[in-house]
Design a protein around this motif. Structure first.
Motif, short mmCIF file in Angstrom:
data_model
loop_
_atom_site.label_atom_id
_atom_site.label_comp_id
_atom_site.label_asym_id
_atom_site.label_seq_id
_atom_site.Cartn_x
_atom_site.Cartn_y
_atom_site.Cartn_z
N VAL A 264 0.85 -1.22 0.01
CA VAL A 264 0.06 0.06 0.17
C VAL A 264 0.82 1.29 -0.09
CG1 VAL A 264 -1.97 1.23 1.29
CG2 VAL A 264 -1.96 -1.30 1.06
N ALA A 265 2.08 1.24 0.59
CA ALA A 265 3.00 2.28 0.81
C ALA A 265 3.41 2.56 -0.62
CB ALA A 265 4.04 1.96 1.76
N TYR A 266 3.68 1.51 -1.51
CA TYR A 266 4.26 1.73 -2.70
C TYR A 266 3.28 2.57 -3.59
CZ TYR A 266 7.25 1.07 -6.56
OH TYR A 266 7.84 1.08 -7.89
N LEU A 267 1.84 2.07 -3.39
CA LEU A 267 0.80 2.44 -4.18
C LEU A 267 0.81 4.00 -3.90
CD1 LEU A 267 -1.85 -0.31 -4.20
CD2 LEU A 267 -0.70 0.63 -6.10
N THR A 268 1.30 4.45 -2.63
CA THR A 268 0.84 6.09 -2.44
C THR A 268 1.69 7.03 -3.37
OG1 THR A 268 1.35 5.15 -0.14
CG2 THR A 268 1.20 7.39 -0.28
N PHE A 269 2.59 6.59 -4.12
CA PHE A 269 3.24 7.11 -4.85
C PHE A 269 2.29 7.41 -6.25
CE2 PHE A 269 6.64 6.13 -2.09
CZ PHE A 269 7.30 7.28 -2.02
N TYR A 270 1.94 6.17 -6.73
CA TYR A 270 1.17 6.34 -7.90
C TYR A 270 -0.27 7.14 -7.72
CZ TYR A 270 3.66 2.25 -9.74
OH TYR A 270 4.66 1.27 -10.14
N ALA A 271 -0.73 6.93 -6.31
CA ALA A 271 -2.00 7.58 -6.03
C ALA A 271 -1.52 8.94 -5.96
CB ALA A 271 -2.42 6.93 -4.76
N THR A 272 -0.31 9.30 -5.43
CA THR A 272 -0.26 10.83 -5.26
C THR A 272 -0.24 11.49 -6.74
OG1 THR A 272 1.06 10.22 -3.23
CG2 THR A 272 1.44 12.63 -4.29
N ILE A 273 0.18 10.92 -7.53
CA ILE A 273 0.51 11.63 -9.03
C ILE A 273 -0.90 11.63 -9.46
CG2 ILE A 273 1.21 10.96 -11.40
CD1 ILE A 273 3.78 9.81 -10.31
N VAL A 274 -1.62 10.49 -9.55
CA VAL A 274 -3.27 10.63 -9.90
C VAL A 274 -3.90 11.64 -9.19
CG1 VAL A 274 -5.22 9.16 -10.51
CG2 VAL A 274 -3.10 8.25 -10.79
#
Lengths: 293, 418
Positions: A264-274
């Protein structure tokens, strides 16, 4: 309750320390975009090459790994200047796709070159891994050193941009290249300088990679996404935004890793961009190199 | 040689080599050989490991023949070059079965080629030993009936470390951290299963993305949950990253065992004092005290194998070589049992032996899931050796610490050592 608070503080602090490295990398990316409107996809590879320069400087000369910054940063600066002069300059002012394709090409070339030259074997530098205890929290000396060095380099960059003629020229070009040129600023040399500085900052971040992590030809890929997320969050071209967002994302990543998990932490970066692009395209701190004045 | 060009000569040599046979001098002439087929990667990307594997097979055949063969019959290896190509491998295995009419088969090198030939072998009904294959694909839920796995599948890579921790380290809690890709997930499955069987409390069981570069938050989480034993990992970068992270957060562990990377000699040079006390896995080592069947009434120890191999090939064996030799030992024992029971190397008898036997070769323990079960033929006894970096005369050396009977040193509990 005390324990929970301590765990929270511990993970936030760890995130803050690692975030400084994200900030350092994002500063370079942001500087290049701010001045040239070029999205440098090869920034991760600059970090990787900086790592190898530092690694070999340490391995061959037994210099302190921190002192290898004195070799890796100038080396990457020179590489950046050369690439800008001979390749990137040709796409400045062209549609963004041109610079994206070019830097993507540079990225793939550098990555493959590193594969051929250095082999895929991961390398690391054993340095200051012993922890320090602060109020029951153990933090490695290396991460404190990296944090301090990153802050120092960021401060130097600010001093340079605000206190020197060339620094002011960079900011002027970032604000309005045509007016800057009309005022007698050699915008071409400013772009070379900015690209060199950006690459040098990536090289500095890269120097810390074999100390804190493991260095291998693909390591840039792992960092570039994070750097993009940091830059998008901070506002494209905003140096203050890039630095603050780097620290912020480091803290968020660390806390999510503890309270949820690393995936989930790693996904944070993608989610931040989007998320940022959807809700606040200018980022948290707006765009431009000058608004922090 | 006047009419034979260099190219022609090479072609002729190639053809001769293609049906190359190994007949020992000590075997009675005129006895029909027992034919064992193998599609092997003489060229292509698997050339190096497959070369070592084949040397192991060759040395075994030479030893058996020099000792009088099996039931008075020599063994003969028939091989072709599959060029490291799965499609080629399938073709060659068919040729070995139908044209050369081999009695038994050794699988090609590695997971990819073996998975490709498995259906052909099962269809043809030829007893086969998959010498060095980590994938579980040809066996897991396949109800296989003819091929057995000789080497360890992923779940057995670190499982021995759990036994060690539970039996000798008085460990009660474990944290399992692993990369979210097939191989490390398999390793973690083995750790989890063994930890549950041993009554260890799993305080953290977490996978991470393969893009992770900083393991500090994960390791700090394991520490915060109070894990005394940290296990898992993926490859070399993870071994380095997790070890550094554990040092950085001031983690005091009873044991830390990470797959693949720790056993790499580079781990000790790069990690320096942090390497001491770190445990990892090895399929086989020159120093392990294993032994096994050669011919009836004769055994060979690992030490003798290493010496003989080095003399024969002018270089020391790698684990692939030991797998090749060990697979031969297993087949020899199966054939011997079959001859004793039926008077000939009957395929059914050999197959039944391969699926029921529990024992040891120079490569380590052997035993597979029995026939008639969903995972029949899947290796279940070949736990990997658990190694640990220990300081001997000031130098870091890799010692075998588990299984206890084959250990070269006492295990050290407590990390970091410094």
């Amino acid at each position: 309750m005390m324990d929970e608070l301590q765990v929270f503080v511990e993970f936030a602090l760890r995130g803050l320390l690692i975030g400084a490295l994200y900030s350092l990398m994002a500063l370079g990316l942001s500087l290049i975009f701010g001045v040239m409107r070029v999205i440098n996809v090869a920034h991760g590879e600059f970090l990787m090459i900086g790592g190898y320069v530092a690694y070999f400087a340490w391995a061959w000369t037994q210099l302190s790994p921190l002192a290898t910054l004195l070799i890796s940063v100038p080396a990457l600066f020179a590489l950046g200047v050369a690439l800008e002069r001979f390749l990137v300059e040709r796409v400045v002012g062209k549609p963004e796709l041109a610079s994206l394709m070019l830097t993507f090409g540079i990225s793939i070339t550098l990555w493959n070159l590193a594969h051929a030259l250095f082999s895929p074997d991961p390398r690391s530098v054993p340095y200051l891994y012993e922890p320090l205890e602060l109020l029951g929290i153990y933090i490695s000396k290396a991460s404190l050193m990296i944090f301090a060095a990153s802050l120092g380099l960021a401060a130097l960059l600010v001093l340079f941009l605000k206190g020197t003629r060339w620094g002011k020229a960079i900011r002027a070009v970032a604000q309005n290249p045509e007016v800057a040129q009309a005022c007698g600023i050699d915008t071409r040399r400013v772009r070379m300088l900015a690209f060199g500085l950006g690459a040098g900052l990536a090289g500095a971040a890269g120097t810390f990679v074999p100390i804190q992590f493991s260095l291998f030809p693909g390591v840039g890929h792992e960092f570039i996404l994070k750097a993009f997320a940091v830059v998008v969050l901070g506002g494209l071209g905003s140096l203050g935004g890039a630095f603050t967002s780097g620290l912020l994302l480091g803290v968020v990543e660390s806390l999510i890793t503890f309270y949820a998990n690393a995936h989930v932490a790693y996904l944070t970066f993608y989610a931040t961009i989007v998320g940022v692009l959807l809700l606040r395209p200018a980022g948290l701190f707006g765009t431009g190199l000058v608004e922090e004045d | 040689m006047t009419s034979l060009s260099r190219r022609g000569f090479l072609k002729l040599s190639g053809a001769l080599v293609g049906s190359w046979t190994l007949l020992g001098v000590g075997v009675g002439r005129g006895q029909e050989p027992i034919k064992i087929g193998i599609s092997i990667s003489v060229s292509g990307r698997f050339e190096r490991p497959a070369g070592y594997l084949f040397e192991g097979h060759k040395l075994w055949a030479e030893h058996v023949n020099a000792a009088g063969g099996l039931g008075g019959r020599p063994v003969e290896l028939i091989f072709y070059d599959d060029k490291s190509d799965p499609a080629e491998s399938v073709k060659l295995v068919r040729k070995l079965i139908t044209d050369d009419r081999v009695d038994f088969l050794f699988s090609p090198y590695g997971s990819e080629l073996t998975a490709a030939v498995a259906p052909t072998i099962e269809e043809a009904g030829v007893p086969a030993i998959a010498s060095i294959v980590a994938t579980m694909k040809p066996w897991k839920g396949q109800n296989a009936q003819w091929m057995v796995q000789f080497s360890s599948p992923a779940p057995l890579y670190l499982a021995g470390a759990v036994d060690l921790a539970a039996e000798e380290g008085d460990v009660r809690t474990i944290a399992i951290l692993y990369e979210d890709t097939p191989f490390p997930t398999g390793v973690a499955n083995g750790l989890r299963e063994r930890a549950q069987a041993r009554g260890l409390e799993i305080v953290l069981d977490e996978k991470y993305d393969k893009a992770v570069t900083d393991w500090t938050p994960l390791v700090a989480k394991a520490k915060a949950r109070g894990a005394e034993f940290l296990a898992g990992g993926a490859y070399f970068p993870a071994a380095v990253g997790i070890t550094k992270a554990a040092a950085a957060v001031g983690y005091q562990l009873k044991l830390m065992a990470l797959v693949v990377g720790v056993a790499d000699p580079k781990f000790a040079t790069e990690m320096g004092p942090l390497a001491e006390g770190m445990a990892g896995n090895e399929l086989w080592l020159k120093v392990v005290r294993t032994k096994g069947f050669l011919v009836p009434g004769q055994e060979i120890t690992n030490e003798e194998f290493v010496r003989s191999y080095t003399e024969r090939f002018g270089r020391e064996p790698e684990y692939w070589s030991a797998a090749g030799y060990g697979a031969g030992q297993l087949l020899a024992q199966a054939i011997t049992q079959a001859i004793e029971a039926t008077g000939e190397p009957d395929r059914m008898a050999v197959r039944d032996f391969l699926f029921t036997f529990e024992g040891e070769t120079i490569y380590g323990p052997y035993g597979v899931h029995p026939l008639g079960t969903p995972d029949a033929g899947l290796q279940r006894r070949k736990d990997q050796f658990i190694i640990q970096w220990q300081r001997r005369d000031g130098e870091l050396t890799k010692e075998v610490i588990w299984p206890a009977a084959m250990a070269t040193a006492e295990p050290l509990f407590g990390w970091p050592r410094a």
